[in-house]
Design a protein around this motif. Structure first.
Motif, PDB file in Angstrom:
ATOM      1  N   ALA A   1      -7.069   3.475  -4.696  1.00  0.00           N
ATOM      2  CA  ALA A   1      -7.359   2.110  -4.263  1.00  0.00           C
ATOM      3  C   ALA A   1      -7.409   2.013  -2.742  1.00  0.00           C
ATOM      4  O   ALA A   1      -8.253   1.301  -2.175  1.00  0.00           O
ATOM      5  CB  ALA A   1      -6.320   1.149  -4.827  1.00  0.00           C
TER       6      ALA A   1
ATOM      7  N   ALA B   1       8.447  -3.068  -6.033  1.00  0.00           N
ATOM      8  CA  ALA B   1       7.154  -3.517  -6.547  1.00  0.00           C
ATOM      9  C   ALA B   1       6.600  -4.618  -5.655  1.00  0.00           C
ATOM     10  O   ALA B   1       7.334  -5.309  -4.951  1.00  0.00           O
ATOM     11  CB  ALA B   1       7.298  -4.023  -7.980  1.00  0.00           C
ATOM     12  N   TYR B   2       5.282  -4.789  -5.710  1.00  0.00           N
ATOM     13  CA  TYR B   2       4.645  -5.799  -4.861  1.00  0.00           C
ATOM     14  C   TYR B   2       5.185  -7.193  -5.144  1.00  0.00           C
ATOM     15  O   TYR B   2       5.381  -7.991  -4.227  1.00  0.00           O
ATOM     16  CB  TYR B   2       3.127  -5.771  -5.082  1.00  0.00           C
ATOM     17  N   ASP B   3       5.468  -7.490  -6.427  1.00  0.00           N
ATOM     18  CA  ASP B   3       5.917  -8.837  -6.740  1.00  0.00           C
ATOM     19  C   ASP B   3       7.320  -9.103  -6.212  1.00  0.00           C
ATOM     20  O   ASP B   3       7.770 -10.238  -6.168  1.00  0.00           O
ATOM     21  CB  ASP B   3       5.860  -9.104  -8.247  1.00  0.00           C
TER      22      ASP B   3
ATOM     23  N   SER C   1      -4.616  -7.101  -5.118  1.00  0.00           N
ATOM     24  CA  SER C   1      -5.022  -7.811  -6.328  1.00  0.00           C
ATOM     25  C   SER C   1      -5.265  -6.810  -7.457  1.00  0.00           C
ATOM     26  O   SER C   1      -5.890  -5.765  -7.249  1.00  0.00           O
ATOM     27  CB  SER C   1      -6.287  -8.636  -6.070  1.00  0.00           C
ATOM     28  N   PRO C   2      -4.803  -7.155  -8.668  1.00  0.00           N
ATOM     29  CA  PRO C   2      -4.001  -8.339  -9.005  1.00  0.00           C
ATOM     30  C   PRO C   2      -2.556  -8.173  -8.540  1.00  0.00           C
ATOM     31  O   PRO C   2      -2.107  -7.043  -8.342  1.00  0.00           O
ATOM     32  CB  PRO C   2      -4.083  -8.382 -10.537  1.00  0.00           C
TER      33      PRO C   2
ATOM     34  N   ASP D   1      -1.693   2.821  -4.769  1.00  0.00           N
ATOM     35  CA  ASP D   1      -2.171   4.138  -5.184  1.00  0.00           C
ATOM     36  C   ASP D   1      -3.241   4.615  -4.218  1.00  0.00           C
ATOM     37  O   ASP D   1      -3.921   3.815  -3.559  1.00  0.00           O
ATOM     38  CB  ASP D   1      -2.700   4.113  -6.619  1.00  0.00           C
TER      39      ASP D   1
ATOM     40  N   GLY E   1       1.257  -7.512  -8.320  1.00  0.00           N
ATOM     41  CA  GLY E   1       2.111  -6.658  -9.128  1.00  0.00           C
ATOM     42  C   GLY E   1       1.619  -5.236  -9.262  1.00  0.00           C
ATOM     43  O   GLY E   1       2.356  -4.377  -9.739  1.00  0.00           O
ATOM     44  N   ARG E   2       0.386  -4.943  -8.801  1.00  0.00           N
ATOM     45  CA  ARG E   2      -0.132  -3.589  -8.940  1.00  0.00           C
ATOM     46  C   ARG E   2       0.556  -2.664  -7.943  1.00  0.00           C
ATOM     47  O   ARG E   2       0.810  -3.032  -6.789  1.00  0.00           O
ATOM     48  CB  ARG E   2      -1.640  -3.545  -8.735  1.00  0.00           C
ATOM     49  N   PRO E   3       0.888  -1.455  -8.339  1.00  0.00           N
ATOM     50  CA  PRO E   3       1.499  -0.508  -7.401  1.00  0.00           C
ATOM     51  C   PRO E   3       0.453   0.058  -6.445  1.00  0.00           C
ATOM     52  O   PRO E   3      -0.742   0.076  -6.742  1.00  0.00           O
ATOM     53  CB  PRO E   3       2.070   0.574  -8.324  1.00  0.00           C
TER      54      PRO E   3
END
Length: 353
Positions: free
Chosen positions: A91, A304-306, A81-82, A88, A84-86
């Motif tokens: 995190a 990408a996550y999305d 979350s949110p 890293d 679309g975040r790559p």
């Protein structure tokens, strides 16, 4: 020189191994097996376990004793979350929950140097949803590429995925929708070894045999899959169960039995030190089979996550389209183009032979 019986379990050098655990039947002990595999891998390999179930359906937060996290940065939602975040490193360091494991017969001097990961003893990291169970589930990617990127970003060399996919139903649904199933995607990867787990019951053995037959007919490489039969009841299974298992034993890479464990049935994996020796020996056998099957994955572009997140579900009923006309005068349904890939309409699973 290490003594016999204290050999550390090592994966091939430089290979990042993915071990998705799928349930072939209900009540099979899938999450327990995933935890046992992570525990067997942890002393010699930097390991992460990803729990894909929502909090209300997962035992992991209770096993870890983390309670309820109000911080969205803690747990799996902190990575996803949110949308679309790559991925890293910062995190991931905040999101994971570290779990130490007992060494058992392995001595600390026998273990490879894993830097800060081994400073407080061997252990593995867990990504699970630790939010209140009333929160909506976070969408978890189905695409194995995301998990491969997770390992690379976090510096792990082994990733155990406790999947929440109802395997048989999801596989059949994907076939009817002419798209690849989650197991299709995992089975294509040389760095992944799918593990199919079922209960040591008559129904569990039948469900496993039926599933393996379907997967073989669909052309999946079942000779690179491992089946695990877990005794969850503590009673003797029916004698005819062995006949069902014999039908698939030679078709799979391995078939391993997990014995009944009183400590696990009483407290799950809350107390790792109470897990029986024979239980851990079976888990180590599975890890050895994985080490013999896993191979480096070819270089792939980052996504990408999305791109790999599950598509939002629509509540509208599906619209059934009538099949188009077949070859003129034949009355048959047209066959899909062989050049069409799994992401394009009309894709059907390849068949062997």
């Amino acid at each position: 020189m290490r003594k016999r019986g204290t050999q550390a379990l090592l994966l091939p050098h430089g290979v990042r191994a993915l071990v998705p655990v799928f349930a072939a039947s209900g009540g099979s002990g899938r999450s327990t097996l995933a935890g046992l595999l992570a525990q067997a891998l942890a002393p010699t390999t930097r390991t992460v376990l990803v729990d894909t179930s929502p909090r209300a359906a997962s035992p992991w937060a209770d096993w870890l004793g983390v309670g309820v996290a109000r911080d969205e940065a803690v747990g799996l939602p902190g990575v996803l979350s949110p949308p679309g975040r790559p991925l890293d490193v910062a995190a991931l360091e905040t999101a994971v929950v570290r779990r130490g494991v007992p060494l058992g017969r392995l001595r600390k001097d026998d273990l490879p140097d894993m830097g800060t990961d081994a400073a407080g003893g061997p252990g593995y990291d867990v990504l699970t949803d630790v939010r209140p169970w009333t929160r909506p589930p976070v969408p978890v990617p189905d695409d194995p590429r995301w998990y491969a990127q997770l390992l690379q970003t976090g510096g792990w060399f082994a990733g155990v995925v406790d999947t929440s996919v109802p395997l048989a139903a999801a596989h059949v649904a994907a076939r009817n929708a002419a798209r690849p199933s989650a197991l299709d995607l995992w089975a294509r990867r040389t760095d992944a070894v799918p593990v199919l787990v079922t209960a040591a019951t008559g129904f569990g053995a039948t469900a496993l045999a039926r599933l393996v037959t379907v997967l073989a007919q669909d052309g999946l490489p079942i000779d690179r899959m491992i089946a695990v039969v877990v005794n969850v009841a503590g009673t003797d299974p029916p004698k005819w169960m062995q006949g069902e298992l014999d039908t698939v034993r030679g078709r799979l890479a391995a078939l391993v039995r997990i014995p009944y464990d009183k400590a696990i049935r009483a407290d799950g994996l809350a107390r790792l030190g109470d897990v029986g020796t024979s239980t851990m020996q079976a888990a180590q056998q599975i890890v050895r089979e994985v080490a013999g099957l896993v191979r480096p994955q070819v270089v792939e572009e980052r996504v990408a996550y999305d791109e790999v997140a599950p598509a939002p579900r629509s509540h509208q009923p599906p619209v059934h389209q009538p099949p188009g006309p077949g070859p003129r005068g034949s009355g048959q349904r047209p066959q899909p183009n062989a050049s069409e890939g799994p992401e394009r309409p009309g894709w059907v699973p390849p068949r062997r032979g």
